[in-house]
Structures are given as C-alpha cells and as structure tokens.
Design a protein around this motif. Structure first.
Motif, PDB file in Angstrom:
ATOM      1  N   THR A   2      50.868  54.014  46.122  1.00 19.66           N
ATOM      2  CA  THR A   2      51.058  53.007  45.100  1.00 19.66           C
ATOM      3  C   THR A   2      50.051  51.884  45.257  1.00 19.66           C
ATOM      4  OG1 THR A   2      53.428  53.513  45.025  1.00 19.66           O
ATOM      5  CG2 THR A   2      52.712  51.414  44.080  1.00 19.66           C
ATOM      6  N   ASN A   3      49.819  51.469  46.510  1.00 17.62           N
ATOM      7  CA  ASN A   3      48.858  50.399  46.765  1.00 17.62           C
ATOM      8  C   ASN A   3      47.445  50.811  46.339  1.00 17.62           C
ATOM      9  OD1 ASN A   3      50.891  48.827  47.846  1.00 17.62           O
ATOM     10  ND2 ASN A   3      50.480  49.465  49.954  1.00 17.62           N
ATOM     11  N   PHE A   4      47.076  52.053  46.618  1.00 20.33           N
ATOM     12  CA  PHE A   4      45.745  52.510  46.228  1.00 20.33           C
ATOM     13  C   PHE A   4      45.634  52.603  44.712  1.00 20.33           C
ATOM     14  CE2 PHE A   4      42.649  55.765  45.093  1.00 20.33           C
ATOM     15  CZ  PHE A   4      41.525  55.286  45.762  1.00 20.33           C
ATOM     16  N   THR A   5      46.708  53.025  44.050  1.00 19.95           N
ATOM     17  CA  THR A   5      46.700  53.087  42.584  1.00 19.95           C
ATOM     18  C   THR A   5      46.464  51.709  41.986  1.00 19.95           C
ATOM     19  OG1 THR A   5      48.219  54.975  42.599  1.00 19.95           O
ATOM     20  CG2 THR A   5      48.036  53.725  40.552  1.00 19.95           C
ATOM     21  N   ALA A   6      47.083  50.696  42.588  1.00 19.15           N
ATOM     22  CA  ALA A   6      46.885  49.329  42.118  1.00 19.15           C
ATOM     23  C   ALA A   6      45.432  48.906  42.292  1.00 19.15           C
ATOM     24  CB  ALA A   6      47.806  48.378  42.884  1.00 19.15           C
ATOM     25  N   ALA A   7      44.835  49.281  43.428  1.00 22.40           N
ATOM     26  CA  ALA A   7      43.433  48.951  43.673  1.00 22.40           C
ATOM     27  C   ALA A   7      42.534  49.672  42.666  1.00 22.40           C
ATOM     28  CB  ALA A   7      43.047  49.341  45.104  1.00 22.40           C
ATOM     29  N   TRP A   8      42.841  50.934  42.394  1.00 19.64           N
ATOM     30  CA  TRP A   8      42.069  51.711  41.421  1.00 19.64           C
ATOM     31  C   TRP A   8      42.120  51.053  40.043  1.00 19.64           C
ATOM     32  CZ3 TRP A   8      38.991  55.931  40.449  1.00 19.64           C
ATOM     33  CH2 TRP A   8      38.988  56.417  39.148  1.00 19.64           C
ATOM     34  N   GLU A   9      43.318  50.670  39.610  1.00 17.51           N
ATOM     35  CA  GLU A   9      43.464  50.063  38.290  1.00 17.51           C
ATOM     36  C   GLU A   9      42.722  48.728  38.207  1.00 17.51           C
ATOM     37  OE1 GLU A   9      47.658  49.829  37.794  1.00 17.51           O
ATOM     38  OE2 GLU A   9      47.891  51.954  37.241  1.00 17.51           O
ATOM     39  N   THR A  10      42.773  47.956  39.289  1.00 20.22           N
ATOM     40  CA  THR A  10      42.080  46.672  39.306  1.00 20.22           C
ATOM     41  C   THR A  10      40.574  46.860  39.229  1.00 20.22           C
ATOM     42  OG1 THR A  10      43.840  45.638  40.615  1.00 20.22           O
ATOM     43  CG2 THR A  10      41.687  44.566  40.633  1.00 20.22           C
ATOM     44  N   GLU A  11      40.050  47.784  40.037  1.00 20.20           N
ATOM     45  CA  GLU A  11      38.610  48.007  40.058  1.00 20.20           C
ATOM     46  C   GLU A  11      38.121  48.616  38.743  1.00 20.20           C
ATOM     47  OE1 GLU A  11      36.712  46.790  42.263  1.00 20.20           O
ATOM     48  OE2 GLU A  11      38.407  46.126  43.470  1.00 20.20           O
ATOM     49  N   TRP A  12      38.941  49.447  38.144  1.00 23.05           N
ATOM     50  CA  TRP A  12      38.560  50.038  36.859  1.00 23.05           C
ATOM     51  C   TRP A  12      38.504  48.965  35.773  1.00 23.05           C
ATOM     52  CZ3 TRP A  12      35.986  54.012  35.540  1.00 23.05           C
ATOM     53  CH2 TRP A  12      36.009  54.500  34.234  1.00 23.05           C
ATOM     54  N   LEU A  13      39.440  48.032  35.811  1.00 19.00           N
ATOM     55  CA  LEU A  13      39.438  46.927  34.853  1.00 19.00           C
ATOM     56  C   LEU A  13      38.204  46.052  35.051  1.00 19.00           C
ATOM     57  CD1 LEU A  13      40.956  45.431  32.606  1.00 19.00           C
ATOM     58  CD2 LEU A  13      42.157  44.141  34.383  1.00 19.00           C
ATOM     59  N   LEU A  14      37.857  45.775  36.310  1.00 18.30           N
ATOM     60  CA  LEU A  14      36.658  44.988  36.595  1.00 18.30           C
ATOM     61  C   LEU A  14      35.402  45.707  36.114  1.00 18.30           C
ATOM     62  CD1 LEU A  14      37.474  43.728  40.208  1.00 18.30           C
ATOM     63  CD2 LEU A  14      37.416  42.361  38.119  1.00 18.30           C
ATOM     64  N   CYS A  15      35.392  47.027  36.274  1.00 20.69           N
ATOM     65  CA  CYS A  15      34.250  47.830  35.830  1.00 20.69           C
ATOM     66  C   CYS A  15      34.100  47.745  34.313  1.00 20.69           C
ATOM     67  CB  CYS A  15      34.436  49.282  36.274  1.00 20.69           C
ATOM     68  SG  CYS A  15      33.124  50.414  35.751  1.00 20.69           S
ATOM     69  N   LEU A  16      35.201  47.882  33.600  1.00 18.57           N
ATOM     70  CA  LEU A  16      35.154  47.854  32.144  1.00 18.57           C
ATOM     71  C   LEU A  16      34.720  46.496  31.608  1.00 18.57           C
ATOM     72  CD1 LEU A  16      38.411  49.841  31.245  1.00 18.57           C
ATOM     73  CD2 LEU A  16      36.045  50.654  31.171  1.00 18.57           C
ATOM     74  N   ARG A  17      35.026  45.440  32.352  1.00 13.62           N
ATOM     75  CA  ARG A  17      34.706  44.085  31.900  1.00 13.62           C
ATOM     76  C   ARG A  17      33.346  43.602  32.391  1.00 13.62           C
ATOM     77  NH1 ARG A  17      40.441  40.719  32.527  1.00 13.62           N
ATOM     78  NH2 ARG A  17      41.596  41.858  30.904  1.00 13.62           N
ATOM     79  N   ALA A 117      38.314  52.665  46.441  1.00 10.53           N
ATOM     80  CA  ALA A 117      38.597  52.592  45.005  1.00 10.53           C
ATOM     81  C   ALA A 117      37.337  52.191  44.238  1.00 10.53           C
ATOM     82  CB  ALA A 117      39.712  51.584  44.742  1.00 10.53           C
ATOM     83  N   LYS A 118      36.577  51.249  44.773  1.00 13.87           N
ATOM     84  CA  LYS A 118      35.327  50.836  44.137  1.00 13.87           C
ATOM     85  C   LYS A 118      34.365  52.021  44.012  1.00 13.87           C
ATOM     86  CE  LYS A 118      35.157  45.954  45.549  1.00 13.87           C
ATOM     87  NZ  LYS A 118      34.906  45.380  44.215  1.00 13.87           N
ATOM     88  N   VAL A 119      34.231  52.780  45.092  1.00 10.35           N
ATOM     89  CA  VAL A 119      33.325  53.930  45.088  1.00 10.35           C
ATOM     90  C   VAL A 119      33.758  54.963  44.056  1.00 10.35           C
ATOM     91  CG1 VAL A 119      32.550  55.932  46.439  1.00 10.35           C
ATOM     92  CG2 VAL A 119      32.546  53.649  47.465  1.00 10.35           C
ATOM     93  N   LEU A 120      35.046  55.268  44.020  1.00  8.13           N
ATOM     94  CA  LEU A 120      35.541  56.290  43.098  1.00  8.13           C
ATOM     95  C   LEU A 120      35.429  55.847  41.642  1.00  8.13           C
ATOM     96  CD1 LEU A 120      38.691  57.580  45.037  1.00  8.13           C
ATOM     97  CD2 LEU A 120      36.425  58.627  44.874  1.00  8.13           C
ATOM     98  N   VAL A 121      35.692  54.581  41.374  1.00  7.36           N
ATOM     99  CA  VAL A 121      35.538  54.060  40.014  1.00  7.36           C
ATOM    100  C   VAL A 121      34.074  54.130  39.602  1.00  7.36           C
ATOM    101  CG1 VAL A 121      35.588  51.942  38.636  1.00  7.36           C
ATOM    102  CG2 VAL A 121      37.583  52.593  39.987  1.00  7.36           C
ATOM    103  N   HIS A 122      33.188  53.743  40.512  1.00  7.34           N
ATOM    104  CA  HIS A 122      31.752  53.782  40.240  1.00  7.34           C
ATOM    105  C   HIS A 122      31.291  55.207  39.912  1.00  7.34           C
ATOM    106  CE1 HIS A 122      27.535  52.486  40.755  1.00  7.34           C
ATOM    107  NE2 HIS A 122      27.364  53.633  41.368  1.00  7.34           N
ATOM    108  N   LEU A 123      31.751  56.172  40.707  1.00  3.20           N
ATOM    109  CA  LEU A 123      31.369  57.564  40.474  1.00  3.20           C
ATOM    110  C   LEU A 123      31.955  58.093  39.165  1.00  3.20           C
ATOM    111  CD1 LEU A 123      31.715  59.106  44.055  1.00  3.20           C
ATOM    112  CD2 LEU A 123      29.606  58.766  42.756  1.00  3.20           C
TER     113      LEU A 123
END
Length: 262
Positions: A2-17, A117-123
């Motif tokens: 759950t904690n990693f999912t939260a990090a993923w969602e946060t980093e994905w939002l930062l990426c989109l913005r 999470a940052k790496v996976l969102v970036h990829l």
C-alpha cells in the motif's frame, strides 16, 4: 504494498504535472514522426541542398515505409536519451537539491521505495513515448503511401520492431542519470554529465568501439552509422546495453537509501 502504491501515485502525478515531461513528450511524440516523414520526402524531392546531400543520401532510395520507420528509430535513439536524461535530472536532482528528499525520512514509504517508484514511473512514461512514436510514424507512413500510390512494404513492420527495441534500450540508458543527480545533488551537474556522455559516445564510436559501448549500441543498431556498423552490433552488445537499466536502478535506489550519508 500500500505504501509503495501511494508513492507510485504521487510520482505519477508529479510526472504528469512536470513542464519538462510535457515538453519532452510533445517533442518526442510529434516532432520525431513528422521529422522522419519530412526527411525522407526531402531526400527524394531532388531539391536537397548541396551541404546536406551526403546526410540525406541514405534516405533517397529503398522502400518508402521502411525508410520512414528507420529514420524515426535513428532520431528516437538519440532524442529519447536526451529527453529522458533531462527528466531524470529534474526528477531526482531537484528534490535532492531542494532538501525535499530529506523530508521523506518520516514518511510511511521508505526513500528507497520512493526512488524505485520514480524509476518505474520514468520508464513507464518513456515506454509510452516509444510506442506512440512508432505507432504514429507507421500510421503517417501508411497515409503517405496511400496518397502517393506507393505500396506499404512489409519491411516496415520489422523496422517498427527494431525501433521499439532500440527505443526501450535508450529509455533504460537514462536511469543511471538518476544516480548521478542523487550523488551530485545538482540537476545542472547531471545535465553536464549527460552532455559529457554524448560526447564520449561520439569519440568511442569514431574510434571503432561503439558496438561495445552501451550508449552507442542502440543508435548503431538502427543504422545511424551505416549498414556495416549496424551489422557489427549483435545480441551480446544489446544485452550489455540492456543491463544498464537494472544496474542504474539498483544504484539509485541504494543511493536514496543512504541519502543522509552522501
């Protein structure tokens, strides 16, 4: 989890913005297909300027659709490295330089988890760009063939596969710049290293060692250095280039785990 999912969602939002990500996406997805189609059209128009004749000569003959996709693959192998490198400089460097990374200490998600999470969102973002570039190039090429009455050759599909693999390899090559941004604590320093890598790549390629240099192999494989240079790139060279991604991911996650000690 759950904690990693939260990090993923946060980093994905930062990426989109991210302004950098938005600009890079637009340039990759729209400029590369248009540039590939335009470069081939110019090379076959008979109006190419003298100073660019040699550069455009490889595109002046051969199956039309296949050439379109090959040119897109060549441009993408370089453009993706630059765009992804800039994005990694921002994703990791800005947060470390501003001190925000240190504030993650008390969060439920570990800093190592945030880095992963940052790496996976970036990829994921770059993979989407690669698929979009290849898809739009093939679609635009099919339209050009239909308008001009030129058959859409089957070789374009094999070139599309090559473009996808080369693009994904180039995406993986951007991951180590997250480690550079972390240890240097500087987005600008990371961009400097990126430019240095590009220069070294050119030198190594000129000296004949490009096939064994991970940052040169994908571009050479797309025939950027000509068919002979592409033929020299085999599975071992591509696997070496592919190994850069997991190695870079491990390095940056480890660096974030011990961020206070850097």
């Amino acid at each position: 989890m759950t904690n990693f999912t939260a990090a993923w969602e946060t980093e994905w939002l930062l990426c989109l913005r991210s302004t950098i990500v938005r600009i890079a996406t637009a340039l990759l997805v729209f400029v590369i297909p248009a540039g590939a189609i335009g470069a081939v059209a110019l090379s076959r128009s008979g109006t190419t300027a003298t100073v660019t004749t040699a550069k455009f000569a490889p595109y002046a003959s051969g199956p039309l659709a296949e050439t379109h996709v090959l040119v897109a693959a060549q441009v993408m192998s370089v453009a993706l490295l630059m765009a992804g490198g800039f994005a990694m400089a921002w994703t990791f460097g800005q947060e470390v330089a501003s001190g925000l990374a240190g504030a993650r200490t008390g969060m439920a998600t570990s800093r190592a988890g945030v880095a992963l999470a940052k790496v996976l969102v970036h990829l994921t973002w770059l993979t989407g760009c690669v698929i979009a570039v290849v898809g739009l190039t093939v679609t635009a090429s099919a339209l050009v063939c239909a308008v001009t009455g030129v058959p859409f050759d089957d070789g374009a599909w094999s070139r599309a596969g090559l473009a996808l693999v080369a693009g994904l390899l180039s995406a993986g090559l951007t991951i180590p710049f997250g480690w550079v941004a972390t240890v240097t604590r500087s987005p600008l320093g990371t961009i400097g290293v990126l430019i240095g890598v590009v220069v070294v790549t050119q030198l190594v390629t000129a000296l004949g060692g490009g096939a064994w240099f991970p940052y040169a192999a994908p571009s050479l494989w797309t025939e950027m250095g000509g068919p002979e240079a592409a033929a020299a790139v085999g599975l071992p060279h591509l696997l070496l280039a592919a190994a850069v991604m997991p190695a870079g991911a491990i390095a940056v996650v480890h660096a974030w785990r011990r961020l206070d000690d850097l």
